[in-house]
Every structure is written in structure tokens, then in C-alpha cells.
Motif scaffolding. Structure first.
Motif, PDB file in Angstrom:
ATOM      1  N   GLY A 129       0.822  -1.212   0.000  1.00 25.59           N
ATOM      2  CA  GLY A 129       0.000   0.000   0.000  1.00 25.59           C
ATOM      3  C   GLY A 129       0.853   1.258   0.000  1.00 25.59           C
ATOM      4  O   GLY A 129       0.550   2.217  -0.725  1.00 25.59           O
ATOM      5  N   LEU A 130       1.914   1.260   0.794  1.00 26.35           N
ATOM      6  CA  LEU A 130       2.777   2.445   0.855  1.00 26.35           C
ATOM      7  C   LEU A 130       3.442   2.692  -0.505  1.00 26.35           C
ATOM      8  O   LEU A 130       3.592   3.834  -0.928  1.00 26.35           O
ATOM      9  N   THR A 131       3.818   1.608  -1.197  1.00 28.62           N
ATOM     10  CA  THR A 131       4.400   1.760  -2.537  1.00 28.62           C
ATOM     11  C   THR A 131       3.344   2.304  -3.498  1.00 28.62           C
ATOM     12  O   THR A 131       3.619   3.205  -4.293  1.00 28.62           O
ATOM     13  N   ALA A 132       2.119   1.771  -3.393  1.00 29.26           N
ATOM     14  CA  ALA A 132       1.048   2.176  -4.317  1.00 29.26           C
ATOM     15  C   ALA A 132       0.666   3.644  -4.144  1.00 29.26           C
ATOM     16  O   ALA A 132       0.505   4.373  -5.130  1.00 29.26           O
ATOM     17  N   ILE A 133       0.532   4.110  -2.881  1.00 28.52           N
ATOM     18  CA  ILE A 133       0.099   5.510  -2.685  1.00 28.52           C
ATOM     19  C   ILE A 133       1.225   6.494  -2.977  1.00 28.52           C
ATOM     20  O   ILE A 133       0.983   7.661  -3.241  1.00 28.52           O
ATOM     21  N   GLN A 134       2.452   5.989  -2.945  1.00 29.09           N
ATOM     22  CA  GLN A 134       3.592   6.841  -3.325  1.00 29.09           C
ATOM     23  C   GLN A 134       3.475   7.172  -4.819  1.00 29.09           C
ATOM     24  O   GLN A 134       3.734   8.296  -5.236  1.00 29.09           O
ATOM     25  N   ALA A 135       3.056   6.157  -5.609  1.00 26.86           N
ATOM     26  CA  ALA A 135       2.921   6.336  -7.058  1.00 26.86           C
ATOM     27  C   ALA A 135       1.625   7.066  -7.405  1.00 26.86           C
ATOM     28  O   ALA A 135       1.585   7.879  -8.316  1.00 26.86           O
ATOM     29  N   ASN A 136       0.550   6.761  -6.696  1.00 24.64           N
ATOM     30  CA  ASN A 136      -0.741   7.396  -6.965  1.00 24.64           C
ATOM     31  C   ASN A 136      -1.380   7.828  -5.644  1.00 24.64           C
ATOM     32  O   ASN A 136      -2.020   7.031  -4.965  1.00 24.64           O
ATOM     33  N   SER A 137      -1.201   9.106  -5.311  1.00 23.26           N
ATOM     34  CA  SER A 137      -1.650   9.571  -3.989  1.00 23.26           C
ATOM     35  C   SER A 137      -3.109  10.032  -3.992  1.00 23.26           C
ATOM     36  O   SER A 137      -3.638  10.407  -2.954  1.00 23.26           O
ATOM     37  N   ASP A 138      -3.762   9.983  -5.158  1.00 13.94           N
ATOM     38  CA  ASP A 138      -5.143  10.471  -5.229  1.00 13.94           C
ATOM     39  C   ASP A 138      -6.170   9.473  -4.718  1.00 13.94           C
ATOM     40  O   ASP A 138      -7.252   9.839  -4.286  1.00 13.94           O
ATOM     41  N   ARG A 139      -5.804   8.188  -4.835  1.00 19.14           N
ATOM     42  CA  ARG A 139      -6.770   7.155  -4.448  1.00 19.14           C
ATOM     43  C   ARG A 139      -6.218   6.322  -3.304  1.00 19.14           C
ATOM     44  O   ARG A 139      -5.010   6.065  -3.262  1.00 19.14           O
ATOM     45  N   PRO A 140      -7.100   5.845  -2.374  1.00 21.94           N
ATOM     46  CA  PRO A 140      -6.593   4.962  -1.322  1.00 21.94           C
ATOM     47  C   PRO A 140      -6.283   3.574  -1.888  1.00 21.94           C
ATOM     48  O   PRO A 140      -6.861   3.174  -2.905  1.00 21.94           O
ATOM     49  N   TYR A 141      -5.363   2.873  -1.252  1.00 20.83           N
ATOM     50  CA  TYR A 141      -5.063   1.488  -1.612  1.00 20.83           C
ATOM     51  C   TYR A 141      -5.947   0.637  -0.699  1.00 20.83           C
ATOM     52  O   TYR A 141      -5.927   0.821   0.522  1.00 20.83           O
ATOM     53  N   THR A 142      -6.740  -0.243  -1.278  1.00 22.47           N
ATOM     54  CA  THR A 142      -7.729  -0.952  -0.457  1.00 22.47           C
ATOM     55  C   THR A 142      -7.626  -2.469  -0.599  1.00 22.47           C
ATOM     56  O   THR A 142      -7.041  -2.970  -1.559  1.00 22.47           O
ATOM     57  N   GLY A 143      -8.205  -3.173   0.360  1.00 21.77           N
ATOM     58  CA  GLY A 143      -8.221  -4.635   0.301  1.00 21.77           C
ATOM     59  C   GLY A 143      -8.949  -5.224   1.501  1.00 21.77           C
ATOM     60  O   GLY A 143      -9.407  -4.491   2.379  1.00 21.77           O
ATOM     61  N   PHE A 144      -9.054  -6.555   1.496  1.00 23.21           N
ATOM     62  CA  PHE A 144      -9.731  -7.258   2.590  1.00 23.21           C
ATOM     63  C   PHE A 144      -8.726  -8.157   3.297  1.00 23.21           C
ATOM     64  O   PHE A 144      -7.789  -8.673   2.683  1.00 23.21           O
ATOM     65  N   THR A 145      -8.930  -8.333   4.598  1.00 27.59           N
ATOM     66  CA  THR A 145      -8.057  -9.232   5.345  1.00 27.59           C
ATOM     67  C   THR A 145      -8.851  -9.863   6.486  1.00 27.59           C
ATOM     68  O   THR A 145      -9.910  -9.358   6.864  1.00 27.59           O
ATOM     69  N   THR A 146      -8.332 -10.976   7.017  1.00 27.39           N
ATOM     70  CA  THR A 146      -8.972 -11.598   8.176  1.00 27.39           C
ATOM     71  C   THR A 146      -7.948 -11.675   9.300  1.00 27.39           C
ATOM     72  O   THR A 146      -6.824 -12.123   9.086  1.00 27.39           O
ATOM     73  N   GLU A 147      -8.348 -11.163  10.465  1.00 25.48           N
ATOM     74  CA  GLU A 147      -7.443 -11.184  11.624  1.00 25.48           C
ATOM     75  C   GLU A 147      -8.232 -11.633  12.838  1.00 25.48           C
ATOM     76  O   GLU A 147      -9.284 -11.065  13.130  1.00 25.48           O
ATOM     77  N   GLY A 148      -7.711 -12.643  13.534  1.00 28.69           N
ATOM     78  CA  GLY A 148      -8.384 -13.120  14.741  1.00 28.69           C
ATOM     79  C   GLY A 148      -9.838 -13.472  14.493  1.00 28.69           C
ATOM     80  O   GLY A 148     -10.689 -13.203  15.338  1.00 28.69           O
ATOM     81  N   GLY A 149     -10.133 -14.047  13.318  1.00 29.74           N
ATOM     82  CA  GLY A 149     -11.489 -14.477  13.001  1.00 29.74           C
ATOM     83  C   GLY A 149     -12.403 -13.354  12.514  1.00 29.74           C
ATOM     84  O   GLY A 149     -13.549 -13.606  12.157  1.00 29.74           O
ATOM     85  N   THR A 150     -11.908 -12.122  12.512  1.00 30.78           N
ATOM     86  CA  THR A 150     -12.735 -10.999  12.030  1.00 30.78           C
ATOM     87  C   THR A 150     -12.264 -10.577  10.644  1.00 30.78           C
ATOM     88  O   THR A 150     -11.066 -10.485  10.393  1.00 30.78           O
ATOM     89  N   ARG A 151     -13.238 -10.346   9.768  1.00 28.49           N
ATOM     90  CA  ARG A 151     -12.900  -9.882   8.432  1.00 28.49           C
ATOM     91  C   ARG A 151     -12.909  -8.352   8.418  1.00 28.49           C
ATOM     92  O   ARG A 151     -13.828  -7.719   8.969  1.00 28.49           O
ATOM     93  N   TYR A 152     -11.855  -7.774   7.828  1.00 28.38           N
ATOM     94  CA  TYR A 152     -11.724  -6.312   7.786  1.00 28.38           C
ATOM     95  C   TYR A 152     -11.625  -5.803   6.358  1.00 28.38           C
ATOM     96  O   TYR A 152     -11.037  -6.467   5.501  1.00 28.38           O
ATOM     97  N   PHE A 153     -12.146  -4.584   6.155  1.00 27.48           N
ATOM     98  CA  PHE A 153     -11.858  -3.844   4.931  1.00 27.48           C
ATOM     99  C   PHE A 153     -10.757  -2.862   5.320  1.00 27.48           C
ATOM    100  O   PHE A 153     -10.863  -2.176   6.335  1.00 27.48           O
ATOM    101  N   GLN A 154      -9.673  -2.816   4.533  1.00 25.10           N
ATOM    102  CA  GLN A 154      -8.562  -1.919   4.849  1.00 25.10           C
ATOM    103  C   GLN A 154      -8.433  -0.852   3.759  1.00 25.10           C
ATOM    104  O   GLN A 154      -8.588  -1.156   2.577  1.00 25.10           O
TER     105      GLN A 154
END
Ligand code: HEC
Length: 198
Positions: A129-154
Motif C-alpha cells: 500500500g505504501l508503494t502504491a500511494i507513493q505512485a498514486n496519492s489520489d486514491r486509497p489502496y484498499t483490500g480485505f483481510t482476516t485477523e483473529g477471526g474478524t474480516r476487515y476492509f482496509q
């Protein structure tokens, strides 16, 4: 002739009544059945707007104003010295309080050139994400992850050097590994982790 138009009138009238009845019914049921959820991208946008606005108000209306009037200045060791927290520390303190509420929402500032090593990226998502926003700072870098059984949008939003004071302080800070931040350059990112209902 008259008889015919009477029956036509009746048919059209019945059809129109049915049509409006249907419309009335469907709009009525829509009111009872609101949309099921706001997309996580929108939730991230809303939260990002609030966090950034609070940070801007704190920076300009509290820190800079108090400093200009010679009342009190901000300092990294604000707790011990009785001064004001730096804007980054204000955000960190707020995120600590939010984390205590245990609703799962989390946010923090991260950077590849962190003054505080605890703000360095830890996951693959954060590094990419840090690499992506360095190249394109206009849009957030997004994705999904699961931690401790909870699903998150990042969502990772670019954190830019919006004023001279950002780069002045970071470039001069003894713990900063980067000494050549430029105005409007990306200094790091604001990471939002939004828990999703399972
Ligand atoms: C007076 C000094 C000072 C100013 C001004 C300042 N910062 Fe910082 N910043 C810090 C310190 C100290 C930290 C580390 C806080 C911590 O986590 O303990 C930090 C943390 C950060 C971080 C997290 C990564 C890291 O370096 O630890 C980012 C990103 C950041 N600042 C961006 C900015 C931006 C953007 C501005 C201007 C809007 C700004 N800073 C203004 C001192 C400053």
C-alpha cells in the motif's frame, strides 16, 4: 358508441388505479425496507474525512494558534513537559481511545521513514500500500483481510506534507531516517481497518 366509451373508460380507470396502487405499495415497502448496508469504501471515505478534518482543526486552531500567541507550544514529550501533543500524537491518542471501545475499528499513521519505529509497516498489505500511494496519492489502496477471526476492509490513504512545518520537523528530527521530504510529497499513509459484519 356511448356504451363502448363507457367500457373503455372503466378499463383505463381500473388500469390506472392498479398502477398507482402498485407504485404506492412499492414505495411504501421501500420505506419499510431500507438499504442493507453502506459499502465499506464509502465508510472509509466518511471516516477519513472526519479524521483529517479533526487533525486540521487541531493543527491550525489549537497548535498553531496557541504557539503564535505565545501561550503554549506542541512538543513530542508533551505529557512530561505540560505542552500540547503534536498533531500525529493527537491522532495516535484518539486511535487508542477508539480501540478501547472494542467495536473493531482501528486507524493509525504508517510510513517507510517513520520517526517512531512502531509506525513502520508490518503486513504485506501495508508494504504494498505504501508503494502504491507513493505512485498514486489520489486514491486509497484498499483490500480485505482476516485477523483473529474478524474480516476487515482496509484502506490506506496518502498522508502528504501539506505545510512547511511537516517537512521542517521530520527532516530535522534525529530519529527520522529521511531528511529530504518535500512539500506536497507523500510522507506516509493513514491506515483504516473497518470490521465487516460476518
Ligand atoms: C514538530 C514536529 C512534527 C511536525 C510539525 C509534524 N510531525 Fe509528523 N511526526 C512527528 C513525530 C515526533 C512523530 C512520531 C509520533 C509517534 O508515533 O510517537 C510523527 C509521526 C508522523 C507519521 C507517522 C510515521 C512516523 O514518522 O512515525 C506521519 C505519516 C507524519 N508524522 C506525517 C506528518 C505530516 C503530514 C505533518 C504535517 C501535516 C507532520 N507529520 C507534522 C513530528 C512532527
Amino acid at each position: 358508441m356511448h356504451r363502448k366509451s363507457f367500457w373503455w373508460g372503466l378499463a383505463v380507470g381500473a388500469f390506472v388505479t392498479c398502477l398507482f396502487g402498485q407504485l404506492g405499495l412499492s414505495s411504501g415497502s421501500k420505506a419499510l425496507d431500507p438499504p442493507r448496508g453502506i459499502p465499506p469504501e464509502m465508510v472509509a471515505e466518511y471516516l477519513h474525512a472526519i479524521i483529517q478534518a479533526d487533525r486540521a482543526v487541531y493543527t491550525t486552531e489549537v497548535v498553531e494558534r496557541m504557539q503564535m500567541r505565545g501561550v503554549v507550544s506542541a512538543a513530542e514529550n508533551w505529557r512530561e513537559s505540560g505542552r500540547l501533543p503534536l498533531p500525529a500524537q493527537f491522532l495516535i491518542e484518539a486511535s487508542r481511545l477508539v480501540a478501547e471501545q472494542r467495536n473493531g475499528l482501528r486507524f493509525r499513521l504508517i510510513s517507510n521513514w517513520a520517526i517512531n519505529k512502531r509506525n513502520s509497516p508490518t503486513t504485506e498489505f501495508e508494504k504494498a500500500g505504501l508503494t502504491a500511494i507513493q505512485a498514486n496519492s489520489d486514491r486509497p489502496y484498499t483490500g480485505f483481510t482476516t485477523e483473529g477471526g474478524t474480516r476487515y476492509f482496509q484502506a490506506l490513504y496518502a498522508d502528504k506534507a501539506v505545510s512547511q512545518s511537516c517537512i521542517g520537523c521530520h527532516n530535522a528530527h534525529p530519529d527520522s531516517p529521511k531528511k529530504d521530504f518535500k512539500l506536497q510529497g507523500v510522507m506516509g499513509g493513514l491506515l483504516l481497518m473497518i470490521p465487516l459484519a460476518s
